[in-house]
Design a protein around this motif. Sequence first.
Motif, PDB file in Angstrom:
ATOM      1  N   GLY A 181       0.816  -1.215   0.000  1.00 60.15           N
ATOM      2  CA  GLY A 181       0.000   0.000   0.000  1.00 60.15           C
ATOM      3  C   GLY A 181       0.843   1.254   0.000  1.00 60.15           C
ATOM      4  N   ARG A 182       1.965   1.226   0.734  1.00 61.26           N
ATOM      5  CA  ARG A 182       2.835   2.406   0.799  1.00 61.26           C
ATOM      6  C   ARG A 182       3.537   2.661  -0.531  1.00 61.26           C
ATOM      7  NH1 ARG A 182       3.281   4.623   5.994  1.00 61.26           N
ATOM      8  NH2 ARG A 182       1.372   3.961   7.041  1.00 61.26           N
ATOM      9  N   ILE A 183       3.670   1.625  -1.376  1.00 56.82           N
ATOM     10  CA  ILE A 183       4.254   1.807  -2.706  1.00 56.82           C
ATOM     11  C   ILE A 183       3.188   2.226  -3.712  1.00 56.82           C
ATOM     12  CG2 ILE A 183       5.341   0.606  -4.653  1.00 56.82           C
ATOM     13  CD1 ILE A 183       6.817  -1.130  -2.576  1.00 56.82           C
ATOM     14  N   ILE A 184       2.043   1.541  -3.676  1.00 52.57           N
ATOM     15  CA  ILE A 184       1.009   1.766  -4.691  1.00 52.57           C
ATOM     16  C   ILE A 184       0.354   3.140  -4.546  1.00 52.57           C
ATOM     17  CG2 ILE A 184      -1.245   0.992  -5.526  1.00 52.57           C
ATOM     18  CD1 ILE A 184      -0.407  -1.858  -4.681  1.00 52.57           C
ATOM     19  N   ALA A 185      -0.030   3.517  -3.326  1.00 46.44           N
ATOM     20  CA  ALA A 185      -0.822   4.739  -3.131  1.00 46.44           C
ATOM     21  C   ALA A 185      -0.151   5.991  -3.693  1.00 46.44           C
ATOM     22  CB  ALA A 185      -1.155   4.907  -1.653  1.00 46.44           C
ATOM     23  N   PRO A 186       1.100   6.312  -3.314  1.00 46.08           N
ATOM     24  CA  PRO A 186       1.699   7.536  -3.868  1.00 46.08           C
ATOM     25  C   PRO A 186       1.957   7.451  -5.371  1.00 46.08           C
ATOM     26  CG  PRO A 186       3.306   6.327  -2.539  1.00 46.08           C
ATOM     27  CD  PRO A 186       1.980   5.677  -2.330  1.00 46.08           C
ATOM     28  N   ALA A 187       2.343   6.251  -5.851  1.00 46.82           N
ATOM     29  CA  ALA A 187       2.611   6.114  -7.285  1.00 46.82           C
ATOM     30  C   ALA A 187       1.335   6.288  -8.098  1.00 46.82           C
ATOM     31  CB  ALA A 187       3.238   4.752  -7.566  1.00 46.82           C
ATOM     32  N   ALA A 188       0.236   5.714  -7.623  1.00 45.96           N
ATOM     33  CA  ALA A 188      -1.034   5.869  -8.330  1.00 45.96           C
ATOM     34  C   ALA A 188      -1.507   7.314  -8.289  1.00 45.96           C
ATOM     35  CB  ALA A 188      -2.085   4.945  -7.704  1.00 45.96           C
ATOM     36  N   THR A 189      -1.343   7.981  -7.149  1.00 47.38           N
ATOM     37  CA  THR A 189      -1.744   9.381  -7.012  1.00 47.38           C
ATOM     38  C   THR A 189      -1.007  10.266  -8.004  1.00 47.38           C
ATOM     39  OG1 THR A 189      -2.280   9.104  -4.671  1.00 47.38           O
ATOM     40  CG2 THR A 189      -1.813  11.337  -5.435  1.00 47.38           C
ATOM     41  N   VAL A 190       0.304  10.134  -8.074  1.00 50.58           N
ATOM     42  CA  VAL A 190       1.108  10.953  -8.984  1.00 50.58           C
ATOM     43  C   VAL A 190       0.730  10.674 -10.433  1.00 50.58           C
ATOM     44  CG1 VAL A 190       3.450  11.315  -9.856  1.00 50.58           C
ATOM     45  CG2 VAL A 190       3.048  11.210  -7.396  1.00 50.58           C
ATOM     46  N   THR A 191       0.556   9.396 -10.782  1.00 51.48           N
ATOM     47  CA  THR A 191       0.234   9.026 -12.167  1.00 51.48           C
ATOM     48  C   THR A 191      -1.109   9.611 -12.584  1.00 51.48           C
ATOM     49  OG1 THR A 191       1.486   6.972 -11.920  1.00 51.48           O
ATOM     50  CG2 THR A 191      -0.053   7.100 -13.762  1.00 51.48           C
ATOM     51  N   GLN A 204      -5.622   5.769   2.094  1.00 53.91           N
ATOM     52  CA  GLN A 204      -6.758   5.149   2.774  1.00 53.91           C
ATOM     53  C   GLN A 204      -6.343   4.644   4.165  1.00 53.91           C
ATOM     54  OE1 GLN A 204      -9.266   2.779  -0.177  1.00 53.91           O
ATOM     55  NE2 GLN A 204      -7.309   2.849  -1.253  1.00 53.91           N
ATOM     56  N   PRO A 205      -5.949   5.564   5.049  1.00 43.40           N
ATOM     57  CA  PRO A 205      -5.404   5.148   6.351  1.00 43.40           C
ATOM     58  C   PRO A 205      -6.381   4.365   7.216  1.00 43.40           C
ATOM     59  CG  PRO A 205      -5.802   7.521   6.297  1.00 43.40           C
ATOM     60  CD  PRO A 205      -5.954   7.023   4.896  1.00 43.40           C
ATOM     61  N   HIS A 206      -7.686   4.656   7.101  1.00 37.18           N
ATOM     62  CA  HIS A 206      -8.647   3.914   7.916  1.00 37.18           C
ATOM     63  C   HIS A 206      -8.701   2.442   7.493  1.00 37.18           C
ATOM     64  CE1 HIS A 206      -9.906   7.512   9.922  1.00 37.18           C
ATOM     65  NE2 HIS A 206     -10.323   8.081   8.799  1.00 37.18           N
ATOM     66  N   MET A 207      -8.630   2.204   6.181  1.00 42.34           N
ATOM     67  CA  MET A 207      -8.611   0.825   5.698  1.00 42.34           C
ATOM     68  C   MET A 207      -7.307   0.145   6.081  1.00 42.34           C
ATOM     69  SD  MET A 207     -10.484   0.656   2.006  1.00 42.34           S
ATOM     70  CE  MET A 207     -12.244   0.968   1.887  1.00 42.34           C
ATOM     71  N   GLU A 208      -6.214   0.882   6.010  1.00 41.70           N
ATOM     72  CA  GLU A 208      -4.933   0.317   6.418  1.00 41.70           C
ATOM     73  C   GLU A 208      -4.981  -0.078   7.896  1.00 41.70           C
ATOM     74  OE1 GLU A 208      -0.594   1.667   5.275  1.00 41.70           O
ATOM     75  OE2 GLU A 208      -1.260   2.774   7.043  1.00 41.70           O
ATOM     76  N   SER A 209      -5.540   0.791   8.732  1.00 37.40           N
ATOM     77  CA  SER A 209      -5.662   0.486  10.161  1.00 37.40           C
ATOM     78  C   SER A 209      -6.525  -0.754  10.382  1.00 37.40           C
ATOM     79  CB  SER A 209      -6.275   1.674  10.907  1.00 37.40           C
ATOM     80  OG  SER A 209      -5.465   2.828  10.779  1.00 37.40           O
ATOM     81  N   ALA A 210      -7.640  -0.850   9.648  1.00 37.86           N
ATOM     82  CA  ALA A 210      -8.524  -2.004   9.791  1.00 37.86           C
ATOM     83  C   ALA A 210      -7.796  -3.290   9.399  1.00 37.86           C
ATOM     84  CB  ALA A 210      -9.769  -1.819   8.928  1.00 37.86           C
ATOM     85  N   LEU A 211      -7.010  -3.224   8.340  1.00 38.69           N
ATOM     86  CA  LEU A 211      -6.281  -4.413   7.887  1.00 38.69           C
ATOM     87  C   LEU A 211      -5.211  -4.826   8.896  1.00 38.69           C
ATOM     88  CD1 LEU A 211      -5.981  -3.571   4.089  1.00 38.69           C
ATOM     89  CD2 LEU A 211      -7.131  -5.568   5.074  1.00 38.69           C
ATOM     90  N   ILE A 212      -4.526  -3.854   9.470  1.00 39.15           N
ATOM     91  CA  ILE A 212      -3.520  -4.177  10.487  1.00 39.15           C
ATOM     92  C   ILE A 212      -4.172  -4.904  11.662  1.00 39.15           C
ATOM     93  CG2 ILE A 212      -1.952  -3.191  12.205  1.00 39.15           C
ATOM     94  CD1 ILE A 212      -1.354  -0.954  10.157  1.00 39.15           C
ATOM     95  N   ILE A 213      -5.334  -4.414  12.103  1.00 35.62           N
ATOM     96  CA  ILE A 213      -6.025  -5.023  13.238  1.00 35.62           C
ATOM     97  C   ILE A 213      -6.548  -6.412  12.875  1.00 35.62           C
ATOM     98  CG2 ILE A 213      -8.048  -4.827  14.736  1.00 35.62           C
ATOM     99  CD1 ILE A 213      -7.643  -1.749  14.549  1.00 35.62           C
ATOM    100  N   LEU A 214      -7.207  -6.524  11.711  1.00 29.82           N
ATOM    101  CA  LEU A 214      -7.789  -7.807  11.307  1.00 29.82           C
ATOM    102  C   LEU A 214      -6.715  -8.877  11.108  1.00 29.82           C
ATOM    103  CD1 LEU A 214     -10.506  -6.575   8.781  1.00 29.82           C
ATOM    104  CD2 LEU A 214     -10.931  -7.798  10.926  1.00 29.82           C
ATOM    105  N   LEU A 215      -5.652  -8.537  10.392  1.00 27.07           N
ATOM    106  CA  LEU A 215      -4.609  -9.531  10.138  1.00 27.07           C
ATOM    107  C   LEU A 215      -3.829  -9.839  11.409  1.00 27.07           C
ATOM    108  CD1 LEU A 215      -3.400  -8.353   6.611  1.00 27.07           C
ATOM    109  CD2 LEU A 215      -4.816 -10.336   7.180  1.00 27.07           C
TER     110      LEU A 215
END
Length: 384
Positions: A181-191, A204-215
């Motif tokens: 996510g840390r690679i894709i998000a900024p690269a997609a934004t710039v493109t 999408q920090p809220h989704m990232e937080s949810a994934l950290i908790i769930l996994l």
Amino acid sequence: MKAPAKRPAFLLFFPLAALLAALTVPLSVWAVLSGSGWPPGLLGSGHGHEMVFGFALALIAGYTLGNQPQSVLYPLVGLWLAARLAWMLIPDSWLALLLSPAFALLLAWHVVPRFNAAKKWRNRITGPLILTVCLLPLAWLGLLAAWRYWPDLARGLEFSAGRLLHAGVLCLLLLMMFMGGRIIAPAATVTLERKGIEPRARLQPHMESALIILLGLAILPLLLPGVDSSLAYRWSGLCLLAAAGVLAVRCWRWELWRCIERPDLLAFGIGYAWLAVGSLLCGVAFLGQHAAAPALHLITIGGLGTLSTGVMLRLYFQRASKTPPGTGWVCCITTLVAIAALSRFASGPAAFGQPILLWISAASWALAYIALLAKMLELNHRLR
């Protein structure tokens, strides 16, 4: 006094990781189907041991160590090589059992403190997660020692080498989710912004937080020896099903199909999609108490294979020419990894009963990493 010369860790660890990946899978298939039993360290769960504790840790070392003096880098590389050779050739020896934890702990010593400066808890998760992955070889050592010297105790642990490897795969899933996510998000934004398109979603920090908790909740019961295996796997399966939905939505919201001129970015999106599909099917298998090997291989072959090759290509091309990887290389390697993942999934839980599919999977995987290794060695000359 002149400071010691430093060298990027990825120049050594990435080619070695690619070489190990290219050799381990075909040799593990050969060891069983040929009837030779050689190399002995790749029989049974041995290839899983090498992919989690050998290949994955080499990737982590190459990506996180940065520039290091030779006095740090060469002992790490030497210890990693010794651990791999010892495990493949004499896996039951104390030498083989001790070398992998020794490398992992030394790597953690150098890497984990680098992530302590982060302020947000989401950013601070990297250090503890890498430490957990590095402690897994030590847990493997403790488990085998218990079975060897205290079998009655080991039988009461509700813990097994397979369960430990499953936990290791889920740790890698969490790490891939986070770093991907840390690679894709900024690269997609710039493109998208360069094309005049306002991105609908960024990190999408809220989704990232949810994934950290769930996994994290999916991993925890598998690592607790006192938890009944049936309960641990069912709980983990529920968390994986929820995580699969969040992974899919997060990937969709990046709108990577609009970045057609960036095949390397599309490949990262495919790798992230493999994580979602693998999580879904793995969750179903865990919840239903079915064989999870086919689903787990969608994470390790499809997800780890696509994302690891993408990261290695990206870093090499950035350093060598400050350009994204070439379209041909990305398409070729991503396609080979996809063939490997689908063939292994199609071979089912009794994989050795489908030797043709298994050989197709192993050959495709090996060809992907041989091609990657050849390109990295070519680019190495420009980076010296």
